[in-house]
Motif scaffolding. Structure first.
Motif, PDB file in Angstrom:
ATOM      1  N   MET A 211      16.797  23.628  26.030  1.00  9.86           N
ATOM      2  CA  MET A 211      15.809  24.850  24.938  1.00  9.86           C
ATOM      3  C   MET A 211      13.902  24.182  25.071  1.00  9.86           C
ATOM      4  SD  MET A 211      15.513  23.771  20.611  1.00  9.86           S
ATOM      5  CE  MET A 211      15.322  22.669  21.342  1.00  9.86           C
ATOM      6  N   ILE A 212      14.344  22.700  25.633  1.00 11.12           N
ATOM      7  CA  ILE A 212      13.031  21.755  25.944  1.00 11.12           C
ATOM      8  C   ILE A 212      12.639  22.460  27.553  1.00 11.12           C
ATOM      9  CG2 ILE A 212      12.459  19.560  25.922  1.00 11.12           C
ATOM     10  CD1 ILE A 212      12.992  20.366  23.401  1.00 11.12           C
ATOM     11  N   LYS A 213      13.683  22.614  27.989  1.00 13.04           N
ATOM     12  CA  LYS A 213      13.151  23.073  29.582  1.00 13.04           C
ATOM     13  C   LYS A 213      11.647  23.930  29.090  1.00 13.04           C
ATOM     14  CE  LYS A 213      17.001  20.356  31.313  1.00 13.04           C
ATOM     15  NZ  LYS A 213      17.885  20.082  32.627  1.00 13.04           N
ATOM     16  N   GLY A 214      12.947  25.035  28.822  1.00 12.65           N
ATOM     17  CA  GLY A 214      12.125  26.361  28.771  1.00 12.65           C
ATOM     18  C   GLY A 214      11.214  26.521  27.329  1.00 12.65           C
ATOM     19  N   GLY A 215      10.572  25.251  26.061  1.00 17.44           N
ATOM     20  CA  GLY A 215       9.277  25.036  25.910  1.00 17.44           C
ATOM     21  C   GLY A 215       8.512  24.438  26.856  1.00 17.44           C
ATOM     22  N   LEU A 216       9.063  23.875  27.812  1.00 19.83           N
ATOM     23  CA  LEU A 216       7.906  23.629  28.106  1.00 19.83           C
ATOM     24  C   LEU A 216       7.517  24.297  29.305  1.00 19.83           C
ATOM     25  CD1 LEU A 216       9.126  19.524  29.340  1.00 19.83           C
ATOM     26  CD2 LEU A 216       7.623  20.238  28.350  1.00 19.83           C
ATOM     27  N   ASP A 217       8.393  25.703  29.876  1.00 17.32           N
ATOM     28  CA  ASP A 217       7.530  26.256  30.763  1.00 17.32           C
ATOM     29  C   ASP A 217       6.751  27.246  30.013  1.00 17.32           C
ATOM     30  OD1 ASP A 217       9.431  25.427  32.679  1.00 17.32           O
ATOM     31  OD2 ASP A 217      11.026  26.712  32.432  1.00 17.32           O
ATOM     32  N   ARG A 218       7.403  27.555  28.514  1.00 18.50           N
ATOM     33  CA  ARG A 218       6.249  28.788  27.948  1.00 18.50           C
ATOM     34  C   ARG A 218       4.907  28.521  28.119  1.00 18.50           C
ATOM     35  NH1 ARG A 218      11.764  28.782  26.150  1.00 18.50           N
ATOM     36  NH2 ARG A 218      10.842  27.719  24.131  1.00 18.50           N
ATOM     37  N   LEU A 219       4.940  26.673  27.341  1.00 16.62           N
ATOM     38  CA  LEU A 219       3.527  26.083  27.672  1.00 16.62           C
ATOM     39  C   LEU A 219       2.550  25.828  28.819  1.00 16.62           C
ATOM     40  CD1 LEU A 219       1.708  24.633  26.240  1.00 16.62           C
ATOM     41  CD2 LEU A 219       2.840  22.198  26.412  1.00 16.62           C
ATOM     42  N   ALA A 220       3.939  25.937  29.958  1.00 17.50           N
ATOM     43  CA  ALA A 220       2.994  25.814  30.917  1.00 17.50           C
ATOM     44  C   ALA A 220       2.160  27.200  31.424  1.00 17.50           C
ATOM     45  CB  ALA A 220       3.702  25.376  32.287  1.00 17.50           C
TER      46      ALA A 220
END
Length: 159
Positions: A144-153
Motif C-alpha cells: 500500500m505504501i509503495k503504491g502510494g509513493l508510485d502514485r505520488l511520483a
C-alpha cells in the motif's frame, strides 16, 4: 504507520486508543476520530511520549479537511518519529521498527505539499520515502505504501 497500529495486539493502552481512532476514521467517522484524537492530544501534549505523539499526529493528519492543518500534524509526526527508539516501539507492541514509519510519513508529507503547490518539498519527501521503502515488508501494508509513493511520483511527473 497507521495500518501497523490497528487491532488489539497493542500492549500500550494509548496506542490502543489511537488504534480505535484509526478504526473510526477508516469506517468513515472522521469527525468522531478527530474528537477522539483531539482528546488524546490533550493528554499526550506536545512534549509527551514520542511514540504516542508520532502515532497520534500521523493519524490526526489523515482526518483533517484543511491541507494546512494536515501539514501541521504531518510535520509533528515526523518530528516525533525522530525521537522514537526501536526499544520503545517493541515495548508498545508495534510490529514494525521505527525505520518502517518513515516511508508512510514521507508519503503523507509529499502528498500534502503537492496539494499545497510546494512541488520541490513534495519531490524531496517522495525521494526520502522511496529511500526508506527497503524497511517495509512485502505484505499488504508495504505494498500500500509503495503504491502510494508510485502514485505520488505519477502525480508529480504531470505537474
Amino acid at each position: 504507520m497507521s495500518a501497523r497500529i490497528e487491532g488489539n495486539q497493542m500492549t500500550d493502552p494509548m496506542m490502543a486508543e489511537i488504534g480505535r481512532g484509526i478504526e473510526l476514521s477508516q469506517s468513515g467517522e472522521r469527525e468522531a476520530a478527530r474528537r477522539l484524537f483531539s482528546g488524546l492530544w490533550g493528554v499526550i501534549g506536545a512534549t509527551g511520549d514520542a511514540l504516542h505523539r508520532c502515532a497520534l499526529a500521523h493519524s490526526m493528519a489523515d482526518v483533517q479537511d484543511d491541507p494546512h492543518e494536515e501539514l501541521v500534524w504531518d510535520l509533528r509526526a515526523l518530528e516525533a518519529a525522530d525521537l522514537v527508539t526501536d526499544e520503545r516501539v517493541q515495548q508498545a507492541g508495534v510490529a514494525s521498527p521505527v525505520a518502517g514509519f518513515y516511508p508512510s510519513l514521507h508519503l503523507n508529507l509529499g502528498d500534502v505539499y503537492r496539494r499545497l503547490g510546494d512541488l520541490d518539498r513534495a519531490r524531496d519527501h517522495l525521494a526520502r520515502g522511496r529511500a526508506a521503502v527497503g524497511e517495509l515488508g512485502d505484505d499488504g501494508y508495504g505494498q500500500m505504501i509503495k503504491g502510494g509513493l508510485d502514485r505520488l511520483a505519477d502525480r508529480l511527473s504531470t505537474t
